[in-house]
Design a protein around this motif. Structure first.
Motif, mmCIF file in Angstrom:
data_model
loop_
_atom_site.group_PDB
_atom_site.id
_atom_site.type_symbol
_atom_site.label_atom_id
_atom_site.label_comp_id
_atom_site.label_asym_id
_atom_site.label_seq_id
_atom_site.Cartn_x
_atom_site.Cartn_y
_atom_site.Cartn_z
ATOM 1 N N LEU A 1 5.477 -10.487 12.757
ATOM 2 C CA LEU A 1 4.323 -9.862 12.121
ATOM 3 C C LEU A 1 4.746 -8.838 11.078
ATOM 4 C CD1 LEU A 1 2.061 -9.391 15.243
ATOM 5 C CD2 LEU A 1 1.681 -10.948 13.358
ATOM 6 N N VAL A 2 5.789 -8.090 11.405
ATOM 7 C CA VAL A 2 6.243 -7.075 10.457
ATOM 8 C C VAL A 2 6.740 -7.736 9.171
ATOM 9 C CG1 VAL A 2 8.047 -5.383 10.022
ATOM 10 C CG2 VAL A 2 6.755 -5.285 12.133
ATOM 11 N N LEU A 61 3.813 -8.700 7.128
ATOM 12 C CA LEU A 61 3.232 -7.528 6.484
ATOM 13 C C LEU A 61 4.064 -7.125 5.282
ATOM 14 C CD1 LEU A 61 0.984 -5.480 6.702
ATOM 15 C CD2 LEU A 61 2.347 -4.169 8.288
ATOM 16 N N LEU A 86 3.238 -8.445 1.916
ATOM 17 C CA LEU A 86 2.038 -7.994 1.231
ATOM 18 C C LEU A 86 2.288 -6.770 0.364
ATOM 19 C CD1 LEU A 86 -0.333 -8.120 4.278
ATOM 20 C CD2 LEU A 86 -0.298 -9.746 2.418
ATOM 21 N N ILE A 87 3.365 -6.085 0.652
ATOM 22 C CA ILE A 87 3.632 -4.841 -0.054
ATOM 23 C C ILE A 87 4.530 -5.125 -1.242
ATOM 24 C CG2 ILE A 87 4.374 -2.462 0.255
ATOM 25 C CD1 ILE A 87 2.215 -3.379 2.199
ATOM 26 N N ALA A 96 11.010 -1.989 10.784
ATOM 27 C CA ALA A 96 9.571 -2.071 11.030
ATOM 28 C C ALA A 96 8.895 -0.770 10.641
ATOM 29 C CB ALA A 96 9.322 -2.373 12.508
ATOM 30 N N SER A 97 9.576 0.326 10.980
ATOM 31 C CA SER A 97 8.983 1.613 10.673
ATOM 32 C C SER A 97 8.808 1.796 9.173
ATOM 33 C CB SER A 97 9.859 2.705 11.292
ATOM 34 O OG SER A 97 9.958 3.788 10.426
ATOM 35 N N LEU A 107 5.846 -0.312 7.931
ATOM 36 C CA LEU A 107 4.572 0.324 8.264
ATOM 37 C C LEU A 107 4.329 1.531 7.374
ATOM 38 C CD1 LEU A 107 4.581 0.052 12.136
ATOM 39 C CD2 LEU A 107 3.109 -1.145 10.547
ATOM 40 N N GLN A 108 5.389 2.301 7.160
ATOM 41 C CA GLN A 108 5.246 3.479 6.310
ATOM 42 C C GLN A 108 4.826 3.076 4.907
ATOM 43 O OE1 GLN A 108 5.823 6.864 7.232
ATOM 44 N NE2 GLN A 108 4.735 7.033 5.298
ATOM 45 N N THR A 121 3.366 0.378 4.005
ATOM 46 C CA THR A 121 2.009 -0.171 4.034
ATOM 47 C C THR A 121 0.986 0.955 3.948
ATOM 48 O OG1 THR A 121 2.781 -1.937 5.492
ATOM 49 C CG2 THR A 121 0.407 -1.646 5.308
ATOM 50 N N CYS A 122 1.199 1.980 4.756
ATOM 51 C CA CYS A 122 0.270 3.112 4.725
ATOM 52 C C CYS A 122 0.266 3.752 3.341
ATOM 53 C CB CYS A 122 0.663 4.147 5.779
ATOM 54 S SG CYS A 122 0.506 3.534 7.459
ATOM 55 N N TYR A 168 0.976 2.383 0.537
ATOM 56 C CA TYR A 168 0.352 1.487 -0.420
ATOM 57 C C TYR A 168 -1.162 1.559 -0.332
ATOM 58 C CZ TYR A 168 -0.394 -2.768 -3.155
ATOM 59 O OH TYR A 168 -0.792 -3.669 -4.110
ATOM 60 N N ILE A 169 -1.678 1.557 0.882
ATOM 61 C CA ILE A 169 -3.130 1.633 1.052
ATOM 62 C C ILE A 169 -3.659 2.960 0.507
ATOM 63 C CG2 ILE A 169 -5.013 1.761 2.725
ATOM 64 C CD1 ILE A 169 -3.643 -0.259 4.418
ATOM 65 N N VAL A 176 8.233 5.703 17.224
ATOM 66 C CA VAL A 176 8.078 5.841 15.773
ATOM 67 C C VAL A 176 7.134 4.765 15.248
ATOM 68 C CG1 VAL A 176 9.261 5.759 13.565
ATOM 69 C CG2 VAL A 176 10.353 6.852 15.498
ATOM 70 N N VAL A 177 7.423 3.528 15.643
ATOM 71 C CA VAL A 177 6.589 2.421 15.203
ATOM 72 C C VAL A 177 5.160 2.608 15.710
ATOM 73 C CG1 VAL A 177 6.228 -0.058 15.412
ATOM 74 C CG2 VAL A 177 8.509 0.832 15.014
ATOM 75 N N LYS A 220 3.352 5.074 13.535
ATOM 76 C CA LYS A 220 2.960 4.542 12.228
ATOM 77 C C LYS A 220 1.819 3.541 12.369
ATOM 78 C CE LYS A 220 7.041 5.967 10.302
ATOM 79 N NZ LYS A 220 7.258 6.917 9.297
ATOM 80 N N VAL A 277 -1.306 5.451 12.435
ATOM 81 C CA VAL A 277 -1.701 5.917 11.107
ATOM 82 C C VAL A 277 -2.342 4.775 10.336
ATOM 83 C CG1 VAL A 277 -0.836 6.792 8.923
ATOM 84 C CG2 VAL A 277 0.088 7.683 11.050
ATOM 85 N N LEU A 278 -1.722 3.612 10.411
ATOM 86 C CA LEU A 278 -2.265 2.449 9.717
ATOM 87 C C LEU A 278 -3.660 2.124 10.228
ATOM 88 C CD1 LEU A 278 -1.787 0.199 7.683
ATOM 89 C CD2 LEU A 278 -0.782 -1.164 9.489
ATOM 90 N N LEU A 334 -6.157 4.200 8.637
ATOM 91 C CA LEU A 334 -6.396 3.971 7.211
ATOM 92 C C LEU A 334 -7.338 2.799 6.968
ATOM 93 C CD1 LEU A 334 -2.922 4.478 5.535
ATOM 94 C CD2 LEU A 334 -5.007 5.746 5.095
ATOM 95 N N PHE A 338 -1.629 -4.872 17.570
ATOM 96 C CA PHE A 338 -0.823 -5.057 16.378
ATOM 97 C C PHE A 338 -1.169 -6.340 15.616
ATOM 98 C CE2 PHE A 338 1.970 -4.684 13.202
ATOM 99 C CZ PHE A 338 3.304 -4.968 13.378
ATOM 100 N N LEU A 388 -2.812 -6.245 11.944
ATOM 101 C CA LEU A 388 -2.101 -6.851 10.826
ATOM 102 C C LEU A 388 -3.007 -7.758 10.016
ATOM 103 C CD1 LEU A 388 0.689 -7.510 9.490
ATOM 104 C CD2 LEU A 388 0.491 -9.619 10.728
ATOM 105 N N ILE A 433 -5.974 -5.117 2.274
ATOM 106 C CA ILE A 433 -5.137 -4.862 1.106
ATOM 107 C C ILE A 433 -5.526 -5.795 -0.037
ATOM 108 C CG2 ILE A 433 -2.803 -5.119 0.198
ATOM 109 C CD1 ILE A 433 -1.730 -3.879 2.680
ATOM 110 N N LEU A 448 -8.755 -4.581 -1.501
ATOM 111 C CA LEU A 448 -8.576 -3.358 -2.282
ATOM 112 C C LEU A 448 -7.951 -3.668 -3.636
ATOM 113 C CD1 LEU A 448 -7.263 -0.618 0.182
ATOM 114 C CD2 LEU A 448 -9.475 -0.730 -0.945
#
Lengths: 93, 197
Positions: free
Chosen positions: A24-25, A28, A31-32, A45-46, A49-50, A52-53, A55-56, B131-132, B135, B138-139, B142, B151, B155, B162, B165
């Motif tokens: 999944l990661v 994702l 898309l970025i 992965a982190s 996700l970072q 992605t956030c 970007y949004i 950590v994941v 995040k 946070v996602l 948003l 997850f 996703l 996205i 947007l």
């Protein structure tokens, strides 16, 4: 995927394998724009996700700026009916 | 003139029966259905036609609300609502945008909604590192209406959100450029040069 169970409407409680997460990661990541070309094993992965956030949030900010600009332009156009008709006809080719 | 809205998505995922089933159960369907669905989703928000439709609907909506106020915040809200309407109720983020709008008019309901959203989710996803997890949270905040999603579902919503947007930015940029271009000059001349360029 066979480990998923249908429970209540809330989607928490399903067990997800590490492989699924990796898969999944990487999806994702595609898309970025910033991360698209990079190899998925090189990006954590982190980080995905970072980004992605980020970007949004970036897109949100762009829309904010555009809304601001649009509101100014709309306020300044007097004959909006003419222009709107022109815009519509152009857009509907 | 405005009643030309084509059926963008005649895919099964817009029919009521499918909506009632949870998204996770799509795994049990045959592969051909999956790939068909996936192709629909990949094309979504990315065609010129959709962008044109969005632009025209947005302009109509802006013209209508222009009589009340044309502040930047209102424009942004209108842009989001038209975007959500175009999603035709197939995604959580679009439903959340439309619901939030409705709730804002009834303040009590909004407070109740927030309280519901704030309940901590029971999570068994301990294999992901903190950590994941952070995040992901946070996602989830948003993307509208996606705070408690797993997850995989998050996703899916994220990728659709996205793409939507991005289309929103493209459409609004085009509209802005057009309005800015034809503002100070007589529309007729300016239009000709814009169309030809």
């Amino acid at each position: 995927m066979s480990s998923r169970r249908s429970r209540s409407r809330q989607s928490s409680g399903s067990r997800i394998t590490d492989d699924q997460i990796i898969d999944l990661v990487s999806k994702l990541q595609q898309l970025i724009p910033e991360l698209r070309g990079r190899r998925s094993d090189k990006v954590s992965a982190s980080k995905v996700l970072q980004e992605t956030c980020n970007y949004i949030r970036n897109l949100h900010r762009k829309v904010d700026g555009l809304s601001d600009r649009l509101s100014q332009l709309l306020a300044s156009t007097e004959t909006d009916s003419d222009q709107a008709a022109i815009i519509r006809s152009l857009l509907m080719e | 003139m405005a009643s030309f809205i084509p059926n963008l998505e005649s895919a099964p995922d817009t029919c009521p029966e499918f909506k009632r089933r949870k998204r996770r159960t799509t795994d049990e369907k045959p592969a051909s259905f999956h790939s068909h669905q996936r192709n629909q989703r990949i094309k979504r928000w990315r065609t010129q036609r959709e962008q044109h439709i969005y632009s025209s609907k947005l302009i109509q909506a802006l013209r209508r609300s222009r009589r009340t106020s044309s502040a930047a915040k209102e424009v942004h809200e209108t842009a989001d609502i038209v975007l959500a309407v175009l999603a035709k109720g197939t995604t959580r983020w679009s439903k959340a945008i439309l619901t939030a709008r409705k709730m804002a008019r009834h303040k009590k309901a909004k407070v109740a909604a927030n309280t519901r959203l704030r309940k901590p989710a029971v999570s068994r996803e301990k294999r992901k590192t903190p950590v994941v997890q952070r995040k992901l949270k946070v996602l989830g905040r948003l993307v509208p209406g996606c705070r408690k999603l797993s997850f995989p579902n998050l996703l899916e919503e994220t990728s659709d959100y996205i793409a939507a947007l991005e289309m929103q930015v493209r459409a609004m940029t085009a509209i802005t450029e057009f309005l800015a271009g034809s503002g100070p000059q007589p529309p007729a001349d300016r239009l000709a040069s814009n169309v030809n360029s």
